[in-house]
Design a protein around this motif. Structure first.
Motif, PDB file in Angstrom:
ATOM      1  N   PRO A  51       0.752  -1.221  -0.081  1.00 26.16           N
ATOM      2  CA  PRO A  51      -0.066   0.226   0.036  1.00 26.16           C
ATOM      3  C   PRO A  51       0.760   1.242   0.012  1.00 26.16           C
ATOM      4  CG  PRO A  51      -0.916  -1.512   1.823  1.00 26.16           C
ATOM      5  CD  PRO A  51       0.350  -1.953   1.115  1.00 26.16           C
ATOM      6  N   CYS A  52       0.551   2.286  -1.010  1.00 22.87           N
ATOM      7  CA  CYS A  52       1.265   3.330  -1.057  1.00 22.87           C
ATOM      8  C   CYS A  52       0.218   4.315  -1.009  1.00 22.87           C
ATOM      9  CB  CYS A  52       2.077   3.422  -2.446  1.00 22.87           C
ATOM     10  SG  CYS A  52       3.097   2.235  -2.805  1.00 22.87           S
ATOM     11  N   LEU A  53       0.909   5.655   0.052  1.00 22.01           N
ATOM     12  CA  LEU A  53       0.244   6.769  -0.048  1.00 22.01           C
ATOM     13  C   LEU A  53      -0.198   7.621  -1.294  1.00 22.01           C
ATOM     14  CD1 LEU A  53      -0.995   8.644   2.194  1.00 22.01           C
ATOM     15  CD2 LEU A  53       1.211   9.960   2.386  1.00 22.01           C
ATOM     16  N   VAL A  54      -1.437   8.040  -1.337  1.00 25.30           N
ATOM     17  CA  VAL A  54      -1.847   8.651  -2.731  1.00 25.30           C
ATOM     18  C   VAL A  54      -1.832  10.355  -2.171  1.00 25.30           C
ATOM     19  CG1 VAL A  54      -3.657   9.304  -4.125  1.00 25.30           C
ATOM     20  CG2 VAL A  54      -3.493   6.994  -3.304  1.00 25.30           C
ATOM     21  N   SER A  55      -1.195  11.024  -2.893  1.00 25.95           N
ATOM     22  CA  SER A  55      -0.727  12.481  -2.775  1.00 25.95           C
ATOM     23  C   SER A  55      -1.314  13.213  -3.990  1.00 25.95           C
ATOM     24  CB  SER A  55       0.791  12.393  -2.851  1.00 25.95           C
ATOM     25  OG  SER A  55       1.367  12.232  -1.627  1.00 25.95           O
TER      26      SER A  55
END
Length: 510
Positions: free
Chosen positions: A220-224
Motif C-alpha cells: 500500500p502506497c500513500l496517494v498524494s
C-alpha cells in the motif's frame, strides 16, 4: 462502516428482467441487487431478491453456484440466509459476497478456487467481526471492526498485498490498520484511514492507483493529490471501475485517474493522470467494474460519462427525463438497468398518457421554460404556473390574486425530494412512494386537498401495514383520519388479541 440501502428504486425498472417471474411474488420484494457473474468468460446479470424475512437467488449462474434449481418463473430461496439482516452485497467476476449485520461474511462462487462447494461459505471464523467488504474482479477485501484490513483471492498483480501466493481459503492480514473505508476496482484497491490518508495497491498500468509511476504495487502506497484548495477537504467516497478510480471530496469536488480511453474520467480528453473532473457540488458517485462508464448525482440531477449504448461521452452529461435513482439513470447508459449495492424497492402509483407525457414533462424543471421557482433547502424546482393551475385547485388558488406576480415560492414544510416527487406526479401522473417520504406525502395530500395522492398513500400503507409497522403508521392514520385503513387495523388488532389469548392459555397450563 457497512453501507445501508440508501438507493431507492422503482421495481418496474426491471420488468423485462422479471417478465417470466410469477408476478404475485414481486410485491413482497423489499430489495433488489443485480450482480454480474461470469460464465465462460462472459458476464451474466443475476439477482439477489430480498423479502422481509428471506433472500432469494434468481438467475441460472447464481442458482448453479448455490446448488439451487433455476426456474425462470420462481426465485429460489436461500435457506442459509433466512432471517439474516444483510447490510452489504458486492461481487467479482465469479463470486458474490454478503456482509450481515452481526459482522459475518459469506461468499458463493462458481469458481472451484474459492472452495465454496456450491453454497454460501462463511469466511470469518472465531471472534472476527467485519464492518465493510469490497470486491475486485478476483479478490476480496474485508474491513474488521477494529480498523484492520484483510484480503483473499488472487494475488498475481498484488491484489491482496505482499508476496503471498493467491489465497482463496484463508484471509491475509494486509497490515493496514486504523482504516475507516475500503474500495476495489478491477484488481486495484484503496483504503482511507481515520487520519484521512488514502492508500492504494495493485496493478497500475493506466495510473489507476493515483501514484506518480505506473508500476505494480504489492505494498500500500500513500496517494498524494496536487496542490488544490479542495484537497484540504475530507474524502467522502472512493469508487473504482475496472481500471479507473474516482475520488469524491466532502465539498462536492471530484477527481479521477486511470484508464480513460472511453471517457471514464470525464475530463474531455484521454489523459490518465490524477486530475480534477469538471463537475462540482456532487453528493454521490457510482461506477461499475463491468462497464466503462461513471454516474454522479448533485442532489437534483444525474450525470453520466464514459462508454454508453450510444456513443462515448468524454465529458459529464446531464441526463434527461429526471431519473429518480442511479438504477434508473443507468437505463440511459445501458440497455437495461443495474443496481449499485443494496437497494430499497418501491412501486410507482398512477399512470400517464405516453403521448402527452413527453411534452408535459418538459414543463418541469426546464431552464428555458418556467415562470416560478419553488425554493427548498437552498435548491429550486422550476415550473410553469399556467400548467400547475390547470391540474391543481391548490395551485390555482396560490397563483391567483396577490400571488399571481410571485415568481418564487419558499417551501419550508417538506423536503426537496418529497416536493419534487409531488410536482412530478402532477406532470406525469406517477409518483414513487417509499418509507422515507410517506409521512410528508400524506401531510401534503391533506394540506393540498389532493384526493388522488391521498388514495395512493393509503394504498401504500395498506400494503405495508402489519404487526411490525403498525406502531409507525397508527399515528398517521389517526391524525389524518384515513378511515379506509380502519378495517385493516381492526383485523390486525383481532390477530394480536387472539395471539395474546393463546399465549396466556399456554402459560396457564404449562
Amino acid at each position: 462502516m457497512a453501507r445501508s440501502a440508501t438507493e431507492i428504486i422503482d421495481i418496474n425498472l426491471f420488468q423485462d428482467d422479471f417478465k417470466n417471474m410469477d408476478q404475485k411474488f414481486l410485491p413482497s420484494v423489499v430489495s433488489i441487487i443485480s450482480i454480474f457473474i461470469c460464465e465462460n468468460y462472459k458476464p451474466k446479470k443475476q439477482f439477489l431478491l430480498m423479502t422481509k424475512d428471506a433472500t432469494y437467488a434468481y438467475g441460472e449462474v447464481i442458482c448453479s453456484s448455490l446448488s439451487l434449481e433455476h426456474d425462470m418463473t420462481k426465485p429460489q430461496r436461500i435457506s442459509l440466509l433466512n432471517d439474516m439482516k444483510i447490510v452489504q452485497v458486492d461481487s467479482g467476476y465469479d463470486f458474490v459476497t454478503i456482509l450481515t449485520e452481526d459482522g459475518r461474511v459469506y461468499l458463493a462462487s462458481n469458481n472451484s478456487n474459492w472452495k465454496t462447494n456450491n453454497a454460501f461459505r462463511l469466511i470469518n471464523t472465531g471472534n472476527d467481526c467485519f464492518k465493510m467488504i469490497a470486491c475486485g474482479v478476483r479478490h476480496l477485501l474485508l474491513l474488521r471492526q477494529d480498523g484492520h484490513v484483510f484480503a483473499m483471492g488472487d494475488n498475481r498483480v498484488g491484489q491482496i498485498t505482499g508476496n503471498e501466493k493467491s489465497s482463496y481459503e484463508s484471509m491475509i492480514n494486509t497490515g493496514i490498520a486504523n482504516v475507516k473505508l475500503i474500495a476495489c476496482g478491477g484488481d486495484h484497491s484503496f483504503s482511507i484511514t481515520n487520519k484521512e490518508e488514502i492508500y492504494s495497491w495493485g496493478p497500475n498500468s493506466y495510473g489507476q492507483l493515483g501514484l506518480s509511476d505506473k508500476e505494480i504495487s504489492s505494498t500500500p502506497c500513500l496517494v498524494s493529490f496536487p496542490n488544490d484548495d479542495s484537497i484540504n477537504i475530507r474524502i467522502k467516497e472512493i469508487v473504482a471501475g475496472d481500471q479507473h478510480s474516482l475520488f469524491l471530496f466532502e465539498n462536492g469536488q471530484l477527481w479521477g485517474c486511470g484508464y480513460n480511453y472511453n471517457g471514464e474520467l470525464g475530463l474531455g480528453n484521454r489523459r490518465s493522470k490524477l486530475a480534477k473532473i469538471p463537475i462540482g457540488n456532487l453528493q454521490q458517485i457510482k461506477c461499475s467494474k463491468i462497464h466503462n462508464f461513471s454516474l454522479a448525482y448533485d442532489g437534483s440531477s444525474y450525470y453520466a460519462w464514459g462508454k454508453t449504448k450510444y456513443v462515448k461521452w468524454l465529458l459529464p452529461k446531464k441526463l434527461d427525463g429526471h431519473p429518480t435513482s442511479f438504477a434508473s439513470a443507468s437505463v440511459q447508459v445501458l440497455n437495461s438497468p443495474i443496481t449499485f449495492g443494496l437497494t430499497s424497492t418501491i412501486y410507482e402509483f398512477g399512470s400517464h398518457d405516453s403521448i402527452s407525457y413527453k411534452s408535459i414533462i418538459e414543463l418541469l424543471d426546464n431552464q428555458d421554460n418556467y415562470d416560478v421557482k419553488f425554493i427548498i433547502d437552498k435548491k429550486d424546482i422550476k415550473a410553469c404556473k399556467c400548467y400547475l393551475k390547470s391540474v391543481s385547485k391548490y395551485y390555482c388558488r396560490m397563483f391567483s390574486g396577490n400571488w399571481n406576480e410571485n415568481d418564487q415560492v419558499i417551501i419550508n414544510n417538506y423536503q426537496y425530494e418529497t416536493y419534487y416527487a409531488y410536482l412530478r406526479l402532477l406532470h406525469t401522473g406517477k409518483i414513487q412512494i417509499n418509507h422515507q417520504n410517506i409521512t410528508e406525502l400524506v401531510d401534503l395530500a391533506n394540506c393540498y386537498g389532493d384526493e388522488s395522492l391521498m388514495e395512493y398513500c393509503a394504498t401504500f400503507i395498506r400494503n405495508d401495514l402489519d404487526e411490525q409497522t403498525m406502531p409507525k403508521y397508527l399515528p398517521l392514520i389517526n391524525k389524518y383520519e384515513m378511515i379506509e385503513l380502519y378495517e385493516k387495523l381492526a383485523h390486525l388488532y383481532k390477530n394480536q388479541n387472539q395471539q395474546s389469548s393463546s399465549s396466556s392459555k399456554r402459560t396457564k397450563f404449562s
